[in-house]
Design a protein around this motif. Sequence first.
Motif, mmCIF file in Angstrom:
data_model
loop_
_atom_site.group_PDB
_atom_site.id
_atom_site.type_symbol
_atom_site.label_atom_id
_atom_site.label_comp_id
_atom_site.label_asym_id
_atom_site.label_seq_id
_atom_site.Cartn_x
_atom_site.Cartn_y
_atom_site.Cartn_z
ATOM 1 N N LEU A 1 0.799 -1.215 0.000
ATOM 2 C CA LEU A 1 0.000 0.000 0.000
ATOM 3 C C LEU A 1 0.838 1.274 0.000
ATOM 4 C CD1 LEU A 1 -2.769 -1.093 2.487
ATOM 5 C CD2 LEU A 1 -2.752 -1.236 0.002
ATOM 6 N N HIS A 2 2.088 1.160 0.323
ATOM 7 C CA HIS A 2 2.945 2.352 0.349
ATOM 8 C C HIS A 2 4.377 1.915 0.085
ATOM 9 C CE1 HIS A 2 5.778 5.063 2.444
ATOM 10 N NE2 HIS A 2 5.066 5.956 1.820
ATOM 11 N N HIS A 3 5.003 2.513 -0.909
ATOM 12 C CA HIS A 3 6.412 2.244 -1.181
ATOM 13 C C HIS A 3 7.060 3.537 -1.649
ATOM 14 C CE1 HIS A 3 9.992 0.517 -3.253
ATOM 15 N NE2 HIS A 3 9.988 -0.172 -2.131
ATOM 16 N N PHE A 4 7.340 4.413 -0.688
ATOM 17 C CA PHE A 4 8.005 5.685 -0.965
ATOM 18 C C PHE A 4 7.227 6.522 -1.980
ATOM 19 C CE2 PHE A 4 11.813 2.742 -0.377
ATOM 20 C CZ PHE A 4 11.773 2.859 0.996
ATOM 21 N N THR A 5 5.899 6.595 -1.834
ATOM 22 C CA THR A 5 5.089 7.309 -2.806
ATOM 23 C C THR A 5 4.389 8.521 -2.204
ATOM 24 O OG1 THR A 5 3.268 5.800 -2.316
ATOM 25 C CG2 THR A 5 4.652 5.296 -4.238
ATOM 26 N N LEU A 6 4.934 9.089 -1.163
ATOM 27 C CA LEU A 6 4.314 10.236 -0.520
ATOM 28 C C LEU A 6 4.648 11.524 -1.252
ATOM 29 C CD1 LEU A 6 5.136 9.297 3.142
ATOM 30 C CD2 LEU A 6 2.910 9.167 2.046
ATOM 31 N N ARG A 7 3.683 12.437 -1.244
ATOM 32 C CA ARG A 7 3.936 13.754 -1.830
ATOM 33 C C ARG A 7 4.895 14.528 -0.934
ATOM 34 N NH1 ARG A 7 -1.711 13.146 -2.056
ATOM 35 N NH2 ARG A 7 -1.831 14.272 -0.097
ATOM 36 N N SER A 8 5.647 15.414 -1.512
ATOM 37 C CA SER A 8 6.545 16.258 -0.738
ATOM 38 C C SER A 8 5.747 17.030 0.309
ATOM 39 C CB SER A 8 7.265 17.239 -1.662
ATOM 40 O OG SER A 8 8.091 18.093 -0.913
ATOM 41 N N GLY A 9 6.177 16.955 1.541
ATOM 42 C CA GLY A 9 5.514 17.670 2.625
ATOM 43 C C GLY A 9 4.377 16.913 3.262
ATOM 44 N N LEU B 1 -7.670 3.937 3.362
ATOM 45 C CA LEU B 1 -7.230 2.637 2.844
ATOM 46 C C LEU B 1 -8.330 1.599 2.921
ATOM 47 C CD1 LEU B 1 -3.549 2.315 3.966
ATOM 48 C CD2 LEU B 1 -4.458 2.508 1.667
ATOM 49 N N ARG B 2 -9.080 1.601 4.010
ATOM 50 C CA ARG B 2 -10.159 0.628 4.143
ATOM 51 C C ARG B 2 -11.161 0.829 3.011
ATOM 52 N NH1 ARG B 2 -11.910 1.482 9.260
ATOM 53 N NH2 ARG B 2 -13.414 3.029 8.603
ATOM 54 N N GLN B 3 -11.475 2.064 2.716
ATOM 55 C CA GLN B 3 -12.447 2.347 1.667
ATOM 56 C C GLN B 3 -11.916 1.992 0.288
ATOM 57 O OE1 GLN B 3 -13.157 6.481 2.382
ATOM 58 N NE2 GLN B 3 -14.697 6.107 3.955
ATOM 59 N N ARG B 4 -10.709 2.386 0.013
ATOM 60 C CA ARG B 4 -10.178 2.220 -1.340
ATOM 61 C C ARG B 4 -9.613 0.830 -1.623
ATOM 62 N NH1 ARG B 4 -7.285 7.825 -3.091
ATOM 63 N NH2 ARG B 4 -9.087 9.135 -2.681
ATOM 64 N N VAL B 5 -9.001 0.206 -0.643
ATOM 65 C CA VAL B 5 -8.358 -1.081 -0.875
ATOM 66 C C VAL B 5 -9.209 -2.231 -0.375
ATOM 67 C CG1 VAL B 5 -6.331 -2.494 -0.404
ATOM 68 C CG2 VAL B 5 -6.058 -0.063 -0.820
ATOM 69 N N GLY B 6 -9.573 -2.188 0.897
ATOM 70 C CA GLY B 6 -10.330 -3.290 1.470
ATOM 71 C C GLY B 6 -11.614 -3.575 0.734
ATOM 72 N N ARG B 7 -12.409 -2.553 0.469
ATOM 73 C CA ARG B 7 -13.704 -2.731 -0.182
ATOM 74 C C ARG B 7 -13.557 -3.129 -1.644
ATOM 75 N NH1 ARG B 7 -17.544 2.043 1.171
ATOM 76 N NH2 ARG B 7 -15.847 3.031 0.057
ATOM 77 N N GLU B 8 -12.613 -2.514 -2.333
ATOM 78 C CA GLU B 8 -12.461 -2.771 -3.759
ATOM 79 C C GLU B 8 -11.768 -4.099 -4.075
ATOM 80 O OE1 GLU B 8 -13.622 -0.841 -6.272
ATOM 81 O OE2 GLU B 8 -14.527 0.516 -4.801
ATOM 82 N N PHE B 9 -10.742 -4.431 -3.283
ATOM 83 C CA PHE B 9 -9.905 -5.569 -3.646
ATOM 84 C C PHE B 9 -9.770 -6.623 -2.555
ATOM 85 C CE2 PHE B 9 -8.105 -1.754 -5.753
ATOM 86 C CZ PHE B 9 -8.470 -2.065 -7.050
ATOM 87 N N GLY B 10 -10.424 -6.407 -1.406
ATOM 88 C CA GLY B 10 -10.223 -7.257 -0.238
ATOM 89 C C GLY B 10 -10.260 -8.740 -0.512
ATOM 90 N N ALA B 11 -11.246 -9.205 -1.285
ATOM 91 C CA ALA B 11 -11.384 -10.634 -1.529
ATOM 92 C C ALA B 11 -10.284 -11.190 -2.431
ATOM 93 C CB ALA B 11 -12.757 -10.913 -2.145
ATOM 94 N N LEU B 12 -9.555 -10.325 -3.125
ATOM 95 C CA LEU B 12 -8.529 -10.788 -4.066
ATOM 96 C C LEU B 12 -7.109 -10.697 -3.520
ATOM 97 C CD1 LEU B 12 -9.926 -9.143 -7.318
ATOM 98 C CD2 LEU B 12 -10.025 -11.556 -6.678
ATOM 99 N N ILE B 13 -6.941 -10.036 -2.387
ATOM 100 C CA ILE B 13 -5.596 -9.844 -1.841
ATOM 101 C C ILE B 13 -5.095 -11.160 -1.257
ATOM 102 C CG2 ILE B 13 -4.253 -8.663 -0.053
ATOM 103 C CD1 ILE B 13 -6.167 -6.271 -0.403
ATOM 104 N N GLY B 14 -3.850 -11.514 -1.562
ATOM 105 C CA GLY B 14 -3.237 -12.716 -1.000
ATOM 106 C C GLY B 14 -2.542 -12.396 0.307
#
Length: 162
Positions: free
Chosen positions: A16-24, A42-55
């Motif tokens: 979910l995060h790999h050095f992808t933060l905006r400056s500041g 994250l719960r809204q965007r990842v869990g709901r959308e992809f939760g059943a497919l995540i390994g």
Amino acid sequence: MLEACHARGIVPVVTLHHFTLRSGSLTPGDSRTRDRDVARELRQRVGREFGALIGNRVHDQRADIVAVMGYLLGVFPPQVTDDGRFVAVNEMMRKAHVAMREALREGPGTYPIGMPLSMQDYETLPGGEQEMHAMRDEMEDKYLRACEGDDYLGVRATPRWS
């Protein structure tokens, strides 16, 4: 991509995060970095959308490096050296990990949750032991405590630099 992995018998690992933060974006106290806000997003965007497919789910790919590179060495944005902000950003990253772990466990999907850390072989010259132990505590021990509720711990061992 997740469906294609499953179709081929591959267990997808979602970072979910790999050095992808905006400056500041790691300014302590900024509403974008508050653990409850990050967890909810994250719960809204990842869990709901992809939760059943995540390994496997990885919150931060080596979250411990963000503060080192951005606030101790000044290489990543915001490219400053500030010991106080270094410690504050590490604390925020640990809190965000715990909050996201708990939020993602609310579902959907059931998958192992963990965080890989970049761990070092600390060594010092005589007289530097206290500073070395303080750095190891900040960069490893506190992160290990934050991972105590995880399903796994990933370790990236970095060789000693000479």
